[in-house]
Structures are given as C-alpha cells and as structure tokens.
Design a protein around this motif. Structure first.
Motif, PDB file in Angstrom:
ATOM      1  N   HIS A 194       0.848  -1.198   0.000  1.00 17.33           N
ATOM      2  CA  HIS A 194       0.000   0.000   0.000  1.00 17.33           C
ATOM      3  C   HIS A 194       0.879   1.242   0.000  1.00 17.33           C
ATOM      4  O   HIS A 194       2.036   1.191   0.421  1.00 17.33           O
ATOM      5  CB  HIS A 194      -0.983   0.002   1.177  1.00 17.33           C
ATOM      6  CG  HIS A 194      -0.346   0.107   2.536  1.00 17.33           C
ATOM      7  ND1 HIS A 194       0.493  -0.876   3.047  1.00 17.33           N
ATOM      8  CD2 HIS A 194      -0.411   1.068   3.492  1.00 17.33           C
ATOM      9  CE1 HIS A 194       0.896  -0.521   4.246  1.00 17.33           C
ATOM     10  NE2 HIS A 194       0.384   0.669   4.551  1.00 17.33           N
TER      11      HIS A 194
ATOM     12  N   HIS B 130       1.836   3.890   1.598  1.00 14.83           N
ATOM     13  CA  HIS B 130       2.234   4.720   2.732  1.00 14.83           C
ATOM     14  C   HIS B 130       3.756   4.846   2.689  1.00 14.83           C
ATOM     15  O   HIS B 130       4.455   3.848   2.479  1.00 14.83           O
ATOM     16  CB  HIS B 130       1.773   4.119   4.060  1.00 14.83           C
ATOM     17  CG  HIS B 130       0.307   4.296   4.291  1.00 14.83           C
ATOM     18  ND1 HIS B 130      -0.391   3.610   5.252  1.00 14.83           N
ATOM     19  CD2 HIS B 130      -0.592   5.103   3.679  1.00 14.83           C
ATOM     20  CE1 HIS B 130      -1.668   3.980   5.225  1.00 14.83           C
ATOM     21  NE2 HIS B 130      -1.811   4.879   4.274  1.00 14.83           N
TER      22      HIS B 130
ATOM     23  N   ASP C  20       6.188   4.932   4.646  1.00 15.81           N
ATOM     24  CA  ASP C  20       7.089   4.034   5.380  1.00 15.81           C
ATOM     25  C   ASP C  20       7.203   2.661   4.698  1.00 15.81           C
ATOM     26  O   ASP C  20       8.070   1.860   5.044  1.00 15.81           O
ATOM     27  CB  ASP C  20       6.677   3.888   6.860  1.00 15.81           C
ATOM     28  CG  ASP C  20       5.245   3.437   7.064  1.00 15.81           C
ATOM     29  OD1 ASP C  20       4.413   3.620   6.148  1.00 15.81           O
ATOM     30  OD2 ASP C  20       4.946   2.904   8.148  1.00 15.81           O
ATOM     31  N   HIS C  21       6.351   2.387   3.722  1.00 14.80           N
ATOM     32  CA  HIS C  21       6.404   1.107   3.010  1.00 14.80           C
ATOM     33  C   HIS C  21       7.017   1.221   1.610  1.00 14.80           C
ATOM     34  O   HIS C  21       7.319   0.203   0.991  1.00 14.80           O
ATOM     35  CB  HIS C  21       5.003   0.494   2.904  1.00 14.80           C
ATOM     36  CG  HIS C  21       4.479   0.018   4.224  1.00 14.80           C
ATOM     37  ND1 HIS C  21       4.405  -1.307   4.567  1.00 14.80           N
ATOM     38  CD2 HIS C  21       4.049   0.712   5.308  1.00 14.80           C
ATOM     39  CE1 HIS C  21       3.934  -1.416   5.803  1.00 14.80           C
ATOM     40  NE2 HIS C  21       3.709  -0.204   6.275  1.00 14.80           N
TER      41      HIS C  21
ATOM     42  N   HIS D  60      -7.254   0.385   6.277  1.00 12.78           N
ATOM     43  CA  HIS D  60      -6.069   1.139   6.711  1.00 12.78           C
ATOM     44  C   HIS D  60      -5.567   1.973   5.528  1.00 12.78           C
ATOM     45  O   HIS D  60      -5.032   3.059   5.706  1.00 12.78           O
ATOM     46  CB  HIS D  60      -4.983   0.170   7.186  1.00 12.78           C
ATOM     47  CG  HIS D  60      -3.628   0.793   7.354  1.00 12.78           C
ATOM     48  ND1 HIS D  60      -3.289   1.545   8.455  1.00 12.78           N
ATOM     49  CD2 HIS D  60      -2.543   0.807   6.528  1.00 12.78           C
ATOM     50  CE1 HIS D  60      -2.044   1.979   8.314  1.00 12.78           C
ATOM     51  NE2 HIS D  60      -1.568   1.551   7.156  1.00 12.78           N
TER      52      HIS D  60
ATOM     53  N   ASP E 226      -0.182  -3.570   6.376  1.00  9.81           N
ATOM     54  CA  ASP E 226      -0.702  -3.023   7.639  1.00  9.81           C
ATOM     55  C   ASP E 226      -2.165  -3.417   7.878  1.00  9.81           C
ATOM     56  O   ASP E 226      -2.921  -2.670   8.477  1.00  9.81           O
ATOM     57  CB  ASP E 226      -0.573  -1.488   7.640  1.00  9.81           C
ATOM     58  CG  ASP E 226       0.871  -1.030   7.806  1.00  9.81           C
ATOM     59  OD1 ASP E 226       1.726  -1.869   8.154  1.00  9.81           O
ATOM     60  OD2 ASP E 226       1.130   0.169   7.596  1.00  9.81           O
TER      61      ASP E 226
END
Ligand SMILES: [Zn+2]
Length: 301
Positions: free
Chosen positions: A61, A63, A65-66, A147, A164
């Motif tokens: 996904h 985000h 941080d990913h 999420h 997540d």
C-alpha cells in the motif's frame, strides 16, 4: 535489522517496517521497501552478502514508510514493480498523500516530509485481488482495505505478507488510536484475515507469527473498544457534537499528544474512521449546523 528465514523461499527483514523477500530460481522479490534510502541500502547489502537476486518489488500500500526506499532500489537495479491499483496512482504521484490528509488543500511545505510523502516510483504492473503468476512468482493477493484504500496482502509459498492489515499489540498500545481510514472496512478485513489458512504471517509492523489469529483478535478488540467509547461519548451530547470537538476529545481521552500538524492530520483521519464506522452501523447520525459538521446518537423510535 535481522534477515530471518521463514521457509525454503521466504524471508523477511525485521525492522521498524518489515520487508519481505521471496526467491524464485534466479529471481527475487521484495515486499515493501522501507521508509528511505538508508533502509534500502542495508537491504541490498544483506541480499548481496547472501548472494540473493533482486528483480521484483511488490508494494502492499502507498504509505511512505512502506515505499520510501523504492526509488533508490529502482535507480540501482532493473526492477519489475507491482502494486495494487489505486495505490499505484499514489506511488507514482506521492504528493497525493499530504494532499488527501490536508483535505484537498495544497499542502503546506511542512507536510512534504518523508513520513507523509516518499519519492515517486514507477509501477510496471497494477494488480487486483486474486491469483497471479508474474514471471514465475505464483501468489494470491487479498484485498484488505480499512487502513489504506486498496491495500493488498500477498500470500506466497505459504506465507502471508500482510502489510498493515493488522498491527502488533505493541503498535496498538503505542498509537492508542491506530491509523485507519474506515473502521467498518478495517473490521471486515480483520475478520477476513482470520479465514486465511497459511503457515504464518508477517505484518508491516511487528513479528512473524505462525498463528496470528490472537493478534488479529487483539486488533478487533482494540477497534471495538474505541467504537464503544466513541458511541458512548456522542450519546452523552444531547445537543450533538462537532467534528472538531470529537477529534480533540477522543485524542485527549486516549492521551494522544499531537504537537505537529502532520501527526494531528493522521489522527483526525483515524478518529473520522471511527465516526464513519458508527454511521455505517447506524449508531450515530451526522448533519450540518452553523457550518459545523456534527454528530449525535440515532434516536430509537
Ligand atoms: Zn500503512
């Protein structure tokens, strides 16, 4: 960062944000890419040390941080990048994240930070939920929204790389109000997770567990507790309560301290996700009053 072997073909880098790795003959696929260049540098060093190939990347996904480390990877290696549709649009245009968190206003400069906005990446293949065979990698993707809008978890060679879709207990305790976009969809995804039979799961944050149902149950409990608290809180306000007040009071009650606009925006989205959950359950109704978005308990006839 430890590089842990899960079975004959699956591994993961356990870090603040976990990164999966799957080997297939002379090919290797990373699942998610960490938050920045320095994380990816360590990952590549470890793969080199173990003489493991890197040819593919799957992002669960969009985000930061990913996927923040993904551009660094794409610049150094010839990589086939696979991502869920919709999430792919954000991966290619990362400003969309601060933009949506800021309600569509042009983001202030401070919102263009690495926690909300990674560097843009190329996506070669956009996929949906279902069975896939890409260059010999055979896997199933499960659509687990709540999420992030179109998050896909990857089930491959017995291991579920869950993104997540659920959090470790420590993460739930730390965040107090977890970041979600829709409580109803989050819970639906958690119940769906319990139905997936595999040899174990790696969440985005937390550790690999063979039996992850307990942890998923903890997530369900956490969201139900927050929904109950919010429903009771709103039912005490006979004159209704504004969105701004709900955000402030819920954060205060759960001892969430936001000193920066960027973290407050994330919590505003999370609190709103629980409001959406209660609206969908027909526990509360929403209306406009003097240009305020307000909520009150649904009166039973
Ligand atoms: Zn996330």
């Amino acid at each position: 960062m430890n590089f842990t072997t899960l079975n004959a073909t699956c591994y993961y880098f356990d870090a603040v944000v976990n990164i999966g790795y799957v080997r297939h003959e002379d090919k290797g696929m990373l699942i998610d890419a960490g938050i920045d260049d320095s994380v990816m540098r360590k990952v590549l060093k470890e793969l080199r040390a173990n003489e493991l190939p890197i040819t593919h990347l799957f992002i669960t996904h969009a985000h930061a941080d990913h996927y923040g480390g993904a551009q660094f990877l794409q610049k150094r290696h010839d990589i086939t990048t696979i991502a869920p549709k919709f999430e792919a649009a954000i991966l290619q245009n990362p400003t969309l994240e601060p933009l949506y968190l800021f309600q569509g206003n042009d983001p202030l400069q401070e919102l263009h930070n690495k926690f909300l906005e990674g560097k843009p990446i190329q996506v070669n293949q956009e996929i949906e939920a279902g069975e896939h065979n890409i260059d010999g990698f055979s896997f199933i993707t499960h659509l687990l929204p709540g999420h992030s809008y179109h998050q896909l978890a990857m089930e491959i060679n017995g291991i579920l790389f869950a993104g997540d879709s659920y959090f470790s207990e420590e993460q739930l305790d730390k965040h107090k109000i977890p970041y979600i976009t829709d409580a109803d969809l989050t819970l639906e995804s958690l119940h769906k997770l319990k139905e997936i039979t595999c040899d174990g799961a790696v969440p985005g944050h937390g550790v690999f567990e063979q039996d992850f149902t307990q942890t998923v149950e903890k997530n369900i409990e956490c969201h139900e507790t927050l929904l109950n608290w919010l429903e009771n809180f709103i039912s005490e306000a006979e004159e209704g309560i504004s969105h701004e007040t709900v955000v402030s009071e819920m954060c205060e009650h759960f001892a969430v301290k936001n000193s920066m606009l960027s973290s407050w925006l994330l919590y505003r989205t999370a609190v709103t996700a629980y409001l959406i959950g209660l609206i969908k359950r027909e526990k509360i109704e929403h209306y406009m009053e003097r240009n305020r978005w307000k909520f009150k308990k649904v009166q039973s006839e």
